[in-house]
Write a protein that holds these residues in place. Sequence first.
Motif, PDB file in Angstrom:
ATOM      1  N   LEU A 141      39.272 114.377  40.443  1.00 47.41           N
ATOM      2  CA  LEU A 141      38.911 113.249  39.797  1.00 47.41           C
ATOM      3  C   LEU A 141      38.313 112.111  40.737  1.00 47.41           C
ATOM      4  O   LEU A 141      37.147 111.617  40.409  1.00 47.41           O
ATOM      5  CB  LEU A 141      40.097 112.558  39.024  1.00 47.41           C
ATOM      6  N   ILE A 142      38.676 112.083  41.807  1.00 46.05           N
ATOM      7  CA  ILE A 142      38.240 111.252  42.883  1.00 46.05           C
ATOM      8  C   ILE A 142      36.668 111.611  43.114  1.00 46.05           C
ATOM      9  O   ILE A 142      35.745 110.728  43.198  1.00 46.05           O
ATOM     10  CB  ILE A 142      39.058 111.331  44.127  1.00 46.05           C
ATOM     11  N   THR A 143      36.609 113.136  43.390  1.00 49.24           N
ATOM     12  CA  THR A 143      35.245 113.315  43.561  1.00 49.24           C
ATOM     13  C   THR A 143      34.293 113.198  42.641  1.00 49.24           C
ATOM     14  O   THR A 143      33.283 112.805  42.819  1.00 49.24           O
ATOM     15  CB  THR A 143      35.411 115.004  44.059  1.00 49.24           C
ATOM     16  N   VAL A 144      34.694 113.481  41.485  1.00 49.57           N
ATOM     17  CA  VAL A 144      33.628 113.236  40.307  1.00 49.57           C
ATOM     18  C   VAL A 144      33.195 111.843  40.224  1.00 49.57           C
ATOM     19  O   VAL A 144      32.324 111.446  40.109  1.00 49.57           O
ATOM     20  CB  VAL A 144      34.330 113.649  38.983  1.00 49.57           C
ATOM     21  N   VAL A 145      34.372 110.719  40.394  1.00 47.34           N
ATOM     22  CA  VAL A 145      34.035 109.355  40.219  1.00 47.34           C
ATOM     23  C   VAL A 145      32.966 108.884  41.204  1.00 47.34           C
ATOM     24  O   VAL A 145      32.252 108.344  41.070  1.00 47.34           O
ATOM     25  CB  VAL A 145      35.380 108.561  40.016  1.00 47.34           C
ATOM     26  N   LEU A 146      33.573 109.173  42.380  1.00 46.54           N
ATOM     27  CA  LEU A 146      32.541 108.926  43.704  1.00 46.54           C
ATOM     28  C   LEU A 146      31.316 109.491  43.266  1.00 46.54           C
ATOM     29  O   LEU A 146      30.165 108.847  43.680  1.00 46.54           O
ATOM     30  CB  LEU A 146      33.215 109.552  44.926  1.00 46.54           C
ATOM     31  N   LEU A 151      25.440 108.707  42.139  1.00 44.60           N
ATOM     32  CA  LEU A 151      24.379 109.245  41.605  1.00 44.60           C
ATOM     33  C   LEU A 151      23.729 107.982  40.844  1.00 44.60           C
ATOM     34  O   LEU A 151      22.546 108.078  40.924  1.00 44.60           O
ATOM     35  CB  LEU A 151      24.754 110.378  40.571  1.00 44.60           C
ATOM     36  N   ILE A 152      24.468 107.274  40.146  1.00 49.89           N
ATOM     37  CA  ILE A 152      24.037 105.976  39.707  1.00 49.89           C
ATOM     38  C   ILE A 152      23.228 104.974  40.470  1.00 49.89           C
ATOM     39  O   ILE A 152      22.107 104.541  40.186  1.00 49.89           O
ATOM     40  CB  ILE A 152      25.036 105.245  38.808  1.00 49.89           C
ATOM     41  N   CYS A 153      23.937 105.155  41.654  1.00 49.09           N
ATOM     42  CA  CYS A 153      23.344 104.147  42.715  1.00 49.09           C
ATOM     43  C   CYS A 153      22.131 104.671  43.275  1.00 49.09           C
ATOM     44  O   CYS A 153      21.035 103.906  43.443  1.00 49.09           O
ATOM     45  CB  CYS A 153      24.420 103.961  43.864  1.00 49.09           C
ATOM     46  N   SER A 154      22.076 105.828  43.401  1.00 49.63           N
ATOM     47  CA  SER A 154      20.654 106.609  43.800  1.00 49.63           C
ATOM     48  C   SER A 154      19.601 106.159  42.858  1.00 49.63           C
ATOM     49  O   SER A 154      18.346 105.820  43.332  1.00 49.63           O
ATOM     50  CB  SER A 154      21.127 107.905  44.209  1.00 49.63           C
ATOM     51  N   LEU A 155      19.701 106.424  41.652  1.00 48.76           N
ATOM     52  CA  LEU A 155      18.928 106.243  40.660  1.00 48.76           C
ATOM     53  C   LEU A 155      18.504 104.952  40.530  1.00 48.76           C
ATOM     54  O   LEU A 155      17.218 104.396  40.530  1.00 48.76           O
ATOM     55  CB  LEU A 155      19.332 106.584  39.195  1.00 48.76           C
ATOM     56  N   TRP A 156      19.458 103.971  40.822  1.00 53.56           N
ATOM     57  CA  TRP A 156      19.200 102.458  40.657  1.00 53.56           C
ATOM     58  C   TRP A 156      18.393 102.197  41.985  1.00 53.56           C
ATOM     59  O   TRP A 156      17.321 101.106  41.818  1.00 53.56           O
ATOM     60  CB  TRP A 156      20.429 101.715  41.083  1.00 53.56           C
ATOM     61  N   SER A 157      18.600 102.673  43.148  1.00 55.26           N
ATOM     62  CA  SER A 157      17.710 102.487  44.300  1.00 55.26           C
ATOM     63  C   SER A 157      16.372 103.088  44.333  1.00 55.26           C
ATOM     64  O   SER A 157      15.296 102.508  44.693  1.00 55.26           O
ATOM     65  CB  SER A 157      18.492 103.031  45.487  1.00 55.26           C
ATOM     66  N   LEU A 158      16.212 104.321  43.685  1.00 54.97           N
ATOM     67  CA  LEU A 158      15.011 104.815  43.717  1.00 54.97           C
ATOM     68  C   LEU A 158      14.033 104.762  42.603  1.00 54.97           C
ATOM     69  O   LEU A 158      12.599 104.715  42.801  1.00 54.97           O
ATOM     70  CB  LEU A 158      15.161 106.473  43.865  1.00 54.97           C
ATOM     71  N   THR A 159      14.352 104.239  41.598  1.00 50.84           N
ATOM     72  CA  THR A 159      13.540 104.169  40.422  1.00 50.84           C
ATOM     73  C   THR A 159      12.790 102.647  40.401  1.00 50.84           C
ATOM     74  O   THR A 159      11.943 102.818  39.767  1.00 50.84           O
ATOM     75  CB  THR A 159      14.118 104.731  39.073  1.00 50.84           C
ATOM     76  N   PRO A 160      13.497 101.635  40.640  1.00 49.02           N
ATOM     77  CA  PRO A 160      12.696 100.405  40.499  1.00 49.02           C
ATOM     78  C   PRO A 160      11.374 100.419  41.119  1.00 49.02           C
ATOM     79  O   PRO A 160      10.598  99.409  40.670  1.00 49.02           O
ATOM     80  CB  PRO A 160      13.725  99.388  41.203  1.00 49.02           C
ATOM     81  N   LEU A 191      22.025 110.057  47.331  1.00 50.10           N
ATOM     82  CA  LEU A 191      21.650 111.175  46.627  1.00 50.10           C
ATOM     83  C   LEU A 191      22.413 112.298  47.513  1.00 50.10           C
ATOM     84  O   LEU A 191      22.788 113.418  47.337  1.00 50.10           O
ATOM     85  CB  LEU A 191      20.156 111.624  46.283  1.00 50.10           C
ATOM     86  N   GLY A 192      22.118 112.349  49.014  1.00 47.24           N
ATOM     87  CA  GLY A 192      22.340 113.200  50.121  1.00 47.24           C
ATOM     88  C   GLY A 192      24.197 113.296  49.797  1.00 47.24           C
ATOM     89  O   GLY A 192      24.581 114.191  50.211  1.00 47.24           O
ATOM     90  N   THR A 193      24.814 112.119  49.778  1.00 47.11           N
ATOM     91  CA  THR A 193      26.029 112.129  49.621  1.00 47.11           C
ATOM     92  C   THR A 193      26.699 112.682  48.685  1.00 47.11           C
ATOM     93  O   THR A 193      27.665 113.365  48.675  1.00 47.11           O
ATOM     94  CB  THR A 193      26.551 110.557  50.002  1.00 47.11           C
ATOM     95  N   VAL A 194      25.994 112.482  47.303  1.00 45.33           N
ATOM     96  CA  VAL A 194      26.425 113.080  46.096  1.00 45.33           C
ATOM     97  C   VAL A 194      26.376 114.769  46.482  1.00 45.33           C
ATOM     98  O   VAL A 194      27.401 115.579  46.002  1.00 45.33           O
ATOM     99  CB  VAL A 194      25.466 112.858  45.061  1.00 45.33           C
TER     100      VAL A 194
END
Length: 201
Positions: A141-146, A151-160, A191-194
Motif C-alpha cells: 500500500l505504501i509503495t502504491v500510494v507513493l 505519477l500525478i506530480c510528474s504529469l503536473w510538472s511535465l504537461t503545463p 517519473l524516474g522515482t515511480v
Amino acid sequence: MSAPDVVYCMLTVLFVAASTHGLRQGLLRQESGWRSRVDHLLHAAMALAMAAMPWSWGRALPLMPQTAFFAAAALWFCSTAVSHRRGSRRTTTARSMQAAAGMAAMAWMSHSMASSSHGGHTVRQAEHSGPQAGGSAAGDLITVVLALYLLICSLWSLTPGMPTLRNIPDLEGAPLAEHPYAHFWDGTMALGTVVMLLMPH
C-alpha cells in the motif's frame, strides 16, 4: 543485458544528469538563498543515490543511514511546504510536497531493501520480491500510494509547459523563462522515482 538492466541504465543516465543539475544550482548560483541551496543539494544527493541503487556496488552502501537521511530530507521539504502556505506561493508548496514525497520514496526503498536483507535474504534475492518491505500488504500500500502521488506530480510538472513555457509562473511568481527547465527536472525525477519504486531492485 536483461530488460531491467537496460531500464536501469537509462535511469542512471537520468539521475546522474539530475544530480549534476542539482549540484550546479546548489553550488554555482550566487543569487540563490541558503534554503534554495539546501534544496538543490538534497535533490542532488537523492539523484546520486538513485543512480547507484540498482547496481551491485550501490547495494553495498549502508542502507539504514540512507533511510534516516532521506526521511530527514522529507521532513525538511514538508517544513518548507508549511512555511509557504500563502496563496501566492501555491506552486512552491506543491513543489515542496512533491520533493518530500520523492525523499520519502527514497527512504522507503532503502528501508525495504534493508528489511529484506535483515530477513535472511540477500539484496540480490530481494529483486524477485519487488520493492515492498517483507511482501506485506501494508508495504504494498505504501509503495502504491507513493507511486501514484509521484505519477500525478510528474504529469503536473511535465504537461503545463505544452505547447509553450512562457506563461507558467515560476516558484516565486517570476516568469518561467528565468528557470525554463525547472518543470522538466521536477517531472522527470518524479517519473524516474515511480519507475524505481515499481521495478525490482
